[in-house]
Every structure is written in C-alpha cells, then in structure tokens.
Design a protein around this motif. Structure first.
Motif, PDB file in Angstrom:
ATOM      1  N   TYR A 110     -11.431  -1.244   6.688  1.00  0.00           N
ATOM      2  CA  TYR A 110     -11.301  -0.564   7.972  1.00  0.00           C
ATOM      3  C   TYR A 110     -11.312  -1.548   9.141  1.00  0.00           C
ATOM      4  O   TYR A 110     -12.029  -2.551   9.129  1.00  0.00           O
ATOM      5  N   GLU A 111     -10.528  -1.223  10.167  1.00  0.00           N
ATOM      6  CA  GLU A 111     -10.579  -1.978  11.412  1.00  0.00           C
ATOM      7  C   GLU A 111     -11.757  -1.447  12.225  1.00  0.00           C
ATOM      8  O   GLU A 111     -11.800  -0.263  12.575  1.00  0.00           O
ATOM      9  N   ILE A 112     -12.716  -2.300  12.504  1.00  0.00           N
ATOM     10  CA  ILE A 112     -13.909  -1.879  13.228  1.00  0.00           C
ATOM     11  C   ILE A 112     -14.487  -3.061  13.989  1.00  0.00           C
ATOM     12  O   ILE A 112     -14.488  -4.196  13.496  1.00  0.00           O
ATOM     13  N   ILE A 113     -14.929  -2.812  15.204  1.00  0.00           N
ATOM     14  CA  ILE A 113     -15.568  -3.848  16.012  1.00  0.00           C
ATOM     15  C   ILE A 113     -17.033  -3.926  15.604  1.00  0.00           C
ATOM     16  O   ILE A 113     -17.772  -2.938  15.692  1.00  0.00           O
ATOM     17  N   GLU A 114     -17.463  -5.078  15.143  1.00  0.00           N
ATOM     18  CA  GLU A 114     -18.830  -5.255  14.647  1.00  0.00           C
ATOM     19  C   GLU A 114     -19.758  -5.617  15.813  1.00  0.00           C
ATOM     20  O   GLU A 114     -20.128  -6.776  16.005  1.00  0.00           O
TER      21      GLU A 114
ATOM     22  N   ASP B 211      -7.637   6.283   6.857  1.00  0.00           N
ATOM     23  CA  ASP B 211      -8.172   4.944   6.574  1.00  0.00           C
ATOM     24  C   ASP B 211      -7.558   3.909   7.505  1.00  0.00           C
ATOM     25  O   ASP B 211      -8.254   3.032   8.008  1.00  0.00           O
ATOM     26  N   VAL B 212      -6.256   4.008   7.712  1.00  0.00           N
ATOM     27  CA  VAL B 212      -5.551   2.965   8.472  1.00  0.00           C
ATOM     28  C   VAL B 212      -5.525   3.254   9.964  1.00  0.00           C
ATOM     29  O   VAL B 212      -5.197   2.373  10.759  1.00  0.00           O
ATOM     30  N   ALA B 213      -5.864   4.490  10.348  1.00  0.00           N
ATOM     31  CA  ALA B 213      -5.890   4.851  11.771  1.00  0.00           C
ATOM     32  C   ALA B 213      -7.043   5.818  12.041  1.00  0.00           C
ATOM     33  O   ALA B 213      -6.833   6.940  12.503  1.00  0.00           O
ATOM     34  N   PRO B 214      -8.288   5.423  11.750  1.00  0.00           N
ATOM     35  CA  PRO B 214      -9.421   6.359  11.832  1.00  0.00           C
ATOM     36  C   PRO B 214      -9.756   6.813  13.246  1.00  0.00           C
ATOM     37  O   PRO B 214     -10.444   7.823  13.412  1.00  0.00           O
ATOM     38  N   GLN B 215      -9.295   6.095  14.248  1.00  0.00           N
ATOM     39  CA  GLN B 215      -9.607   6.499  15.613  1.00  0.00           C
ATOM     40  C   GLN B 215      -8.753   7.666  16.096  1.00  0.00           C
ATOM     41  O   GLN B 215      -9.085   8.311  17.098  1.00  0.00           O
TER      42      GLN B 215
ATOM     43  N   TYR C 211       0.828  -1.198   0.000  1.00  0.00           N
ATOM     44  CA  TYR C 211       0.000   0.000   0.000  1.00  0.00           C
ATOM     45  C   TYR C 211       0.866   1.253   0.000  1.00  0.00           C
ATOM     46  O   TYR C 211       2.035   1.221   0.395  1.00  0.00           O
ATOM     47  N   VAL C 212       0.251   2.347  -0.437  1.00  0.00           N
ATOM     48  CA  VAL C 212       0.843   3.676  -0.304  1.00  0.00           C
ATOM     49  C   VAL C 212      -0.079   4.464   0.613  1.00  0.00           C
ATOM     50  O   VAL C 212      -1.293   4.528   0.367  1.00  0.00           O
TER      51      VAL C 212
ATOM     52  N   TRP D 275       8.895   5.374   9.266  1.00  0.00           N
ATOM     53  CA  TRP D 275       8.015   5.359  10.446  1.00  0.00           C
ATOM     54  C   TRP D 275       6.928   6.421  10.279  1.00  0.00           C
ATOM     55  O   TRP D 275       6.997   7.507  10.827  1.00  0.00           O
ATOM     56  N   HIS D 276       5.918   6.091   9.497  1.00  0.00           N
ATOM     57  CA  HIS D 276       4.886   7.072   9.148  1.00  0.00           C
ATOM     58  C   HIS D 276       3.476   6.664   9.543  1.00  0.00           C
ATOM     59  O   HIS D 276       2.619   7.513   9.759  1.00  0.00           O
ATOM     60  N   ALA D 277       3.193   5.376   9.634  1.00  0.00           N
ATOM     61  CA  ALA D 277       1.818   4.911   9.834  1.00  0.00           C
ATOM     62  C   ALA D 277       1.447   4.733  11.301  1.00  0.00           C
ATOM     63  O   ALA D 277       0.287   4.874  11.674  1.00  0.00           O
ATOM     64  N   GLY D 278       2.418   4.407  12.145  1.00  0.00           N
ATOM     65  CA  GLY D 278       2.127   4.180  13.551  1.00  0.00           C
ATOM     66  C   GLY D 278       1.231   2.971  13.746  1.00  0.00           C
ATOM     67  O   GLY D 278       1.234   2.029  12.955  1.00  0.00           O
ATOM     68  N   VAL D 279       0.451   3.004  14.824  1.00  0.00           N
ATOM     69  CA  VAL D 279      -0.505   1.922  15.076  1.00  0.00           C
ATOM     70  C   VAL D 279      -1.560   1.999  13.974  1.00  0.00           C
ATOM     71  O   VAL D 279      -2.302   2.980  13.870  1.00  0.00           O
ATOM     72  N   SER D 280      -1.632   0.968  13.150  1.00  0.00           N
ATOM     73  CA  SER D 280      -2.443   1.049  11.937  1.00  0.00           C
ATOM     74  C   SER D 280      -2.941  -0.329  11.532  1.00  0.00           C
ATOM     75  O   SER D 280      -2.379  -1.354  11.921  1.00  0.00           O
ATOM     76  N   SER D 281      -3.996  -0.322  10.717  1.00  0.00           N
ATOM     77  CA  SER D 281      -4.562  -1.585  10.248  1.00  0.00           C
ATOM     78  C   SER D 281      -5.338  -1.346   8.970  1.00  0.00           C
ATOM     79  O   SER D 281      -6.029  -0.328   8.828  1.00  0.00           O
ATOM     80  N   TRP D 282      -5.203  -2.283   8.026  1.00  0.00           N
ATOM     81  CA  TRP D 282      -5.991  -2.229   6.793  1.00  0.00           C
ATOM     82  C   TRP D 282      -6.141  -3.635   6.240  1.00  0.00           C
ATOM     83  O   TRP D 282      -5.170  -4.350   6.077  1.00  0.00           O
ATOM     84  N   LYS D 283      -7.380  -4.026   6.010  1.00  0.00           N
ATOM     85  CA  LYS D 283      -7.692  -5.358   5.484  1.00  0.00           C
ATOM     86  C   LYS D 283      -7.030  -6.467   6.302  1.00  0.00           C
ATOM     87  O   LYS D 283      -6.527  -7.462   5.765  1.00  0.00           O
TER      88      LYS D 283
END
Length: 261
Positions: free
Chosen positions: A214-218, A156-160, A40-41, A86-94
């Motif tokens: 997105y990382e999301i609790i359903e 997107d990767v760290a929406p919180q 990803y970019v 070191w740009h994304a930090g705590v992150s998640s995608w797919k």
C-alpha cells in the motif's frame, strides 16, 4: 498512351502495396531476456448494470480488459491484453505508480453499494460470476507466469478514493484456489493473543501496510489516509469489520502475511 497509363497504374499499385505491408522483418531469432508486461491483475466492480457497464467501458475514456456479467456469467473481452486499458487511474502498489501500463483490469457487473437510512447495503456477487472469474484468473496467471500476490483490488491500489471490489468480494475463495495469499488462522490467533496486551504503535502499522504494497505516508499518526488504508486491508482479509482501527487482529494478520514475503 492507354498502355502507358495502365502500366503506370500497375507500378503505383505495387508501390502502395509495398508501403501498406510495412518493412520486411526477420523473426527467425528470439531473445531469452524477455517477459510479460503484465505484473498485476486489478479487480473492480462497475457500480451499475450490464448495459450501462458496456456503454461506459466501450464508448468513454474508461476501459478494462475484461467485463464479467452476473447473470448469465458471460466474460467479455474489451481490450487486448497486449494493449493498455484505462481502469486503474491514479494508483500505486509496491512502489509502482500509474498501473494501467502494467496491469490487466477486470470489471465485474455489480452495483457496489446503496446508502439507505438504515446504513450501507452492498450487492453480493453471484456464484456463477465468481466461478467465471476464477477460471479467467487461472488462465491469466498461467499465461503471464504471475507469482502469488499479483491479483489485487482497486481498493488496494487506490485506497484513498476506491472501495471496490468491496466487502462482499470473496477473497478467501480466491485464496482457496491458490490465487491470492492468505494468513493462516491459527497463526493469526496466536499472534493476536500476544499483541492484545501490547499493541504496536501507528508507525508500526503504517510500515507493515507499506510492506504489503500500500501507498501510505509513515508519519506515525492515525490520520484519514491511514484509516483508509487500514480499512482497505481489513475489507480484504477481515470483511466482517473494516473499521479502519488499528487493532490486535489486524496487526496479527499483517505479521503473518508479511512473514511470507
């Protein structure tokens, strides 16, 4: 004695040269089973001006592969693409987490927003800056053979915790250049009309957002984390209204986008 010393020094120099050059490696074979480490970019804004951006990205623990100034639109490479920034930090995608290892980070010089008594004021991007970004993205996508959907935002990767690149970032412009997926407006209008009378529940929205990546609790609740993820999605695809509310237009956009997955 003098001849012996000279000979000894020459031997030591030869030995040191051999150590410095490392092991002898035969590179005459190449495996077919390989690919780029880049998946990803991730796009960011710096929240400050160029001098401060360069200082932060070159002298602290924060870094990115590229930095794009606004005026003039200069592209700075700060980290080799084969190395981790070191740009994304705590992150998640797919389902992938801690994305620094598998992403290229691009920072754009932009102050983001200023909170004023009359509301939040966002800084726009310059045309030259976006043109430079598009050129860079096309080059990266081609070299790393990235599929459509590989260019995402920090929000997107760290929406919180992140909102960059913000509502003034022209995602639709990137879509028109074939760089990001975009929902067809006519399809969205048709779906929106159908959904307006029977809006899906929050669990449905959470599931569709998770399908996007997105990382999301359903949990079926319109809680704080769900509102932030909804706002991140809306800021990207409907920047005129990123309220974080689950409405028919957002549902329609999710349906159209996810139908292409």
């Amino acid at each position: 004695m003098k001849l012996f010393c000279i000979t000894l020094m020459l031997v030591l120099l030869v030995l040191l040269a051999g150590c410095a050059s490392g092991p002898s490696i035969d590179k005459s074979y190449t495996a077919t089973g390989q690919g780029s480490r880049v998946q990803y970019v991730v796009l960011h804004y710096t929240s400050t001006n160029l001098p401060r951006s360069l200082e932060l990205l070159t002298t602290t623990d924060v870094s990115s592969h590229y930095l794009i100034d606004s005026n003039p639109a200069t592209i700075y490479q700060l980290v080799d693409e084969n190395r981790r920034a070191w740009h994304a930090g705590v992150s998640s995608w797919k389902g992938r987490t801690w994305l620094n290892s598998t992403t290229i980070g691009i920072e754009m010089v932009n102050k983001g927003y200023t909170d004023t008594p009359s509301g939040r004021v966002w800084q726009p991007y310059t045309e030259a800056q976006i043109q430079a970004l598009i050129s860079l993205l096309k080059d990266i996508v081609k070299r790393h053979d990235l599929p459509l959907g590989s260019i995402i935002g920090h929000s997107d990767v760290a929406p919180q915790r992140k909102v960059d690149p913000g509502p003034y970032f022209p995602w639709k412009r990137l879509a028109d250049e074939g760089l990001v997926p975009w929902p067809d407006a006519n399809e969205v209008a048709r779906k929106q009309a159908q959904l307006a009378a029977n809006l899906p529940n929050i669990a449905w929205f959470q599931h569709q957002l998770a399908r996007q990546g997105y990382e999301i609790i359903e949990n079926g609740q319109l809680d704080k984390q769900t509102r932030k993820v909804l706002a991140a999605f809306q800021m990207k695809y409907r920047p005129s209204n990123y309220s974080g509310e689950a409405d028919a237009q957002t549902a329609a956009m999710l349906l159209v986008l996810n139908s292409k997955l």
